[in-house]
Design an enzyme around this catalytic site. Structure first.
Site, PDB file in Angstrom:
ATOM      1  N   GLY A 110      69.241  22.819  -8.365  1.00  9.42           N
ATOM      2  CA  GLY A 110      69.850  24.123  -8.650  1.00  9.42           C
ATOM      3  C   GLY A 110      70.050  24.971  -7.414  1.00  9.42           C
ATOM      4  O   GLY A 110      69.610  24.625  -6.326  1.00  9.42           O
ATOM      5  N   ASP A 285      73.888  16.211  -5.304  1.00  8.68           N
ATOM      6  CA  ASP A 285      73.979  17.664  -5.489  1.00  8.68           C
ATOM      7  C   ASP A 285      74.831  18.299  -4.396  1.00  8.68           C
ATOM      8  O   ASP A 285      75.112  19.493  -4.456  1.00  8.68           O
ATOM      9  CB  ASP A 285      72.581  18.297  -5.496  1.00  8.68           C
ATOM     10  CG  ASP A 285      71.772  17.932  -4.274  1.00  8.68           C
ATOM     11  OD1 ASP A 285      71.518  16.728  -4.081  1.00  8.68           O
ATOM     12  OD2 ASP A 285      71.392  18.834  -3.501  1.00  8.68           O
TER      13      ASP A 285
HETATM   14  P1  AMP Z   1      70.088  21.006   0.340  1.00 10.75           P
HETATM   15  O1  AMP Z   1      69.306  19.931   1.013  1.00 10.75           O
HETATM   16  O2  AMP Z   1      70.404  22.184   1.229  1.00 10.75           O
HETATM   17  O3  AMP Z   1      71.290  20.500  -0.375  1.00 10.75           O
HETATM   18  O4  AMP Z   1      69.137  21.636  -0.762  1.00 10.75           O
HETATM   19  C1  AMP Z   1      68.552  20.923  -1.821  1.00 10.75           C
HETATM   20  C2  AMP Z   1      67.950  21.868  -2.806  1.00 10.75           C
HETATM   21  O5  AMP Z   1      66.948  22.667  -2.182  1.00 10.75           O
HETATM   22  C3  AMP Z   1      68.931  22.839  -3.423  1.00 10.75           C
HETATM   23  O6  AMP Z   1      68.553  23.022  -4.747  1.00 10.75           O
HETATM   24  C4  AMP Z   1      68.734  24.084  -2.605  1.00 10.75           C
HETATM   25  O7  AMP Z   1      69.120  25.242  -3.295  1.00 10.75           O
HETATM   26  C5  AMP Z   1      67.247  24.048  -2.356  1.00 10.75           C
HETATM   27  N1  AMP Z   1      66.881  24.782  -1.139  1.00 10.75           N
HETATM   28  C6  AMP Z   1      67.123  24.427   0.137  1.00 10.75           C
HETATM   29  N2  AMP Z   1      66.661  25.358   0.984  1.00 10.75           N
HETATM   30  C7  AMP Z   1      66.105  26.335   0.227  1.00 10.75           C
HETATM   31  C8  AMP Z   1      65.460  27.576   0.500  1.00 10.75           C
HETATM   32  N3  AMP Z   1      65.289  28.017   1.736  1.00 10.75           N
HETATM   33  N4  AMP Z   1      65.032  28.300  -0.547  1.00 10.75           N
HETATM   34  C9  AMP Z   1      65.183  27.876  -1.804  1.00 10.75           C
HETATM   35  N5  AMP Z   1      65.778  26.729  -2.133  1.00 10.75           N
HETATM   36  C10 AMP Z   1      66.244  25.961  -1.140  1.00 10.75           C
HETATM   37 MG    MG Z   2      72.688  21.320  -1.380  1.00 11.00          MG
END
Ligand code: AMP
Ligand code: MG
Length: 565
Positions: A110, A285
């Site tokens: 999410g 995702d």
């Molecule tokens: P990503 O690797 O950036 O695609 O992120 C994977 C998941 O981790 C997604 O659901 C992001 O919204 C969540 N996410 C990544 N960084 C953060 C953060 N600093 N705070 C909250 N959620 C995060």
């Molecule tokens: Mg992402």
């Protein structure tokens, strides 16, 4: 007075939040971390920041929602796009999605730090979702803080716009705002967390839906919500597929949707391969339903042409998301998406058939784009192939050149590019300057390969046998141009249009970050400006087209990045 005008203009943004209106919402209104069932999103509010400051914005992205530079530069804009003030028509939400991360099902993910403010319709009637990244916690933040650091925000901001100007399908970036707050990050997950300056990026896309939005519902066997989301997708985002609006659709519509997502994904991947872009985290995702490059994290650009390279240190062991693997990974991800749609379609067969759309489009488009990089059109290739097949039928010989113009010539080139450290971007640009001239063809090996020198990282590393192989390739290439190519001027303009001079080299982004972290934006502005015209010669910015300097070879941020952002 000026400020009032700007306020009026901003409040003149026309919002129509169809996503929130059409789809089931999580009944709870808080950022308490939780599993969200039976819903596509949760209503949330951005968390205000201490001292927002506009660090940069894209005037082209602003124009997409009819905002003038004066409006963007007004204090009111910074308030709104830092998340400090929510306009009355906005309806901020975080989307619920899941995903396969590095090949494994990860359950609910999410929008953990992305908050969509709403959907804007511009004067031309186009829809743009505005989304803040780094705007604070949501129910999906898991153990993290919902914030983003300057370094990752600068990278997302610059690269989104650079990709757009290169002609690669992508989400856009409206602005970059410093928060005046710090965020604690352990950059390489090695037990050395430190405070870093924070930022918020506002990004824009017709929709931020990902494969994972559908996967999470299928994984929970929530067919009713899955159907609502897919029906909404068809009517709101793919009207050209002709599914009747606002109705429940039949299996053939879902299959048509899948085929179209396959086609768009193939186009996106073909472009990544054309410009030397490595996404770095192709988890499901991070795969847009619209075939847009989305979620700029530990991405990188090939300096030297290394098919096995990935910038992402989190992926160091398996190198699952390395450059050459991207076409195969996109296919794998599409299969996960097909599995998510299976409950609606009822049978795997039509989805499997639709999947061939991916392979077919990718093959055709890659070949076309690679030929364009060499200055040939598809029609010239087709004519060359016909002629060769005709003449080989007469003589009974194999058709060498038709195949050569398509694959042989390209395959050999790709092998040569990997055989000695060669800068991809500089190489193709230099190739455009090679004379197509039968007299020149009689030159010595060093003469024929002289143009290559500027692209080699270590010119001395090209031994004579390799130089001879390169010279052979150059002769074949020039001969193919003489036999089948266009006139010199046409070839030159085609190659300039297919081969960028300026890409967001990893070390360039890092130079901008180093400055922005100190509160300076000159490099950021310069890069944004130069990357607006990536195919143009810009003699006053020649240094931004140079090879990666030696100091950047192993510097964190330049060649090594992690998911920590
Ligand atoms: P990503 O690797 O950036 O695609 O992120 C994977 C998941 O981790 C997604 O659901 C992001 O919204 C969540 N996410 C990544 N960084 C953060 C953060 N600093 N705070 C909250 N959620 C995060
Ligand atoms: Mg992402």
């Amino acid at each position: 007075m000026f400020q009032n005008l700007a306020m009026n203009a901003l409040s003149g943004l026309r919002f129509d939040n169809t996503f929130q209106r059409s789809l089931p919402a999580d009944p709870e209104r808080s950022d308490r971390r939780r599993q969200v069932l039976g819903a596509c999103f949760s209503n949330v509010s951005p968390t205000p920041v201490k001292a927002p400051r506009l660090l940069g914005y894209s005037k082209e992205a602003a124009a997409l929602i009819d905002l003038s530079p004066a409006e963007v530069e007004s204090p009111h804009f910074v308030e709104v796009f830092s998340g400090n003030r929510v306009l009355a028509q906005m309806q901020p939400y975080a989307a619920c999605y899941g995903g396969h991360q590095f090949g494994n099902w990860a359950g609910q993910l999410g929008d953990g730090r992305a908050i969509t403010l709403g959907e804007v319709y511009n004067a031309a009637g186009q829809r743009w979702e505005l989304q803040l990244k780094g705007a604070g916690p949501t129910p999906y933040s898991r153990t993290a803080d919902g914030r983003a650091v300057v370094r990752s925000s600068v990278r997302e901001f610059l690269c989104s716009e650079a990709m757009f100007h290169l002609g690669v399908p992508t989400t856009r970036a409206l602005c970059l705002i410093g928060t005046g707050e710090t965020v604690i990050r352990d950059m390489f997950y090695d037990g050395r967390p430190r405070p870093e300056p924070g930022a918020v990026v506002c990004r824009m896309a017709p929709s931020f839906l990902r494969f994972g939005n559908y996967e999470i519902l299928a994984s929970r066997r929530d067919e009713a919500t899955l159907r609502k989301l897919t029906d909404y997708t068809l009517s709101a985002l793919f009207p050209e597929l002709g599914a009747p609006a606002g109705q429940q659709h039949g299996p053939e519509h879902y299959v048509a949707l899948f085929a179209e997502v396959c086609r768009r994904t193939a186009l996106m991947i073909a472009h990544w391969m054309r410009v030397g872009f490595v996404h770095g985290v192709m988890n499901t995702d991070n795969m847009s339903i619209l075939g847009l490059t989305i979620d700029y994290g530990p991405y990188g650009w090939l300096d030297d042409f290394s098919p096995g390279w990935t910038p992402n240190t989190t992926d160091r062991n398996g190198r699952r998301y390395r450059f050459a693997h991207q076409p195969g990974i996109a296919l794998w991800n599409l299969v996960r998406f097909a599995e998510a749609l299976l409950p609606l379609v009822g049978s795997a067969k039509p989805l499997e058939e639709a999947l061939s759309q991916y392979e077919r489009t990718l093959r055709e488009r890659l070949l076309e784009l690679q030929l364009a990089k060499l200055g040939f059109s598809p029609a010239e290739r087709a004519r060359a192939t016909d002629r060769e097949q005709g003449s080989s039928a007469d003589t009974g010989e194999a058709p060498p050149l038709g195949v050569e113009l398509g694959d042989g010539l390209i395959d050999e080139l790709l092998q040569l590019l990997t055989s000695v450290e060669t800068d991809m971007t500089i190489f193709y640009r230099a190739l455009g300057g090679v004379p197509v001239d039968s007299g020149w063809l009689g030159g010595s090996d060093p003469q024929l390969t002289a143009f290559l020198q500027e692209a080699l990282y270590t010119p001395a590393a090209c031994p004579p046998e390799l130089q001879a192989r390169w010279a052979r390739w150059v002769r074949r290439y020039v001969q193919a141009q003489l036999d089948h190519g266009p006139a010199a001027e046409e070839r030159r303009s085609r190659m300039l249009a297919a081969n960028p001079k300026y890409v967001l080299r990893n070390y360039l982004a890092q130079l901008a970050i180093d400055e922005v972290e100190q509160g300076e934006t000159a490099k950021l502005d310069q890069l944004l400006d130069v990357l607006r015209r990536p195919y143009d010669e810009q003699p006053q910015h020649e240094e931004l087209a140079a090879k990666r300097p030696d100091w950047a070879r192993d510097r964190p941020g330049c060649s090594m990045l992690s998911c920590s952002s």
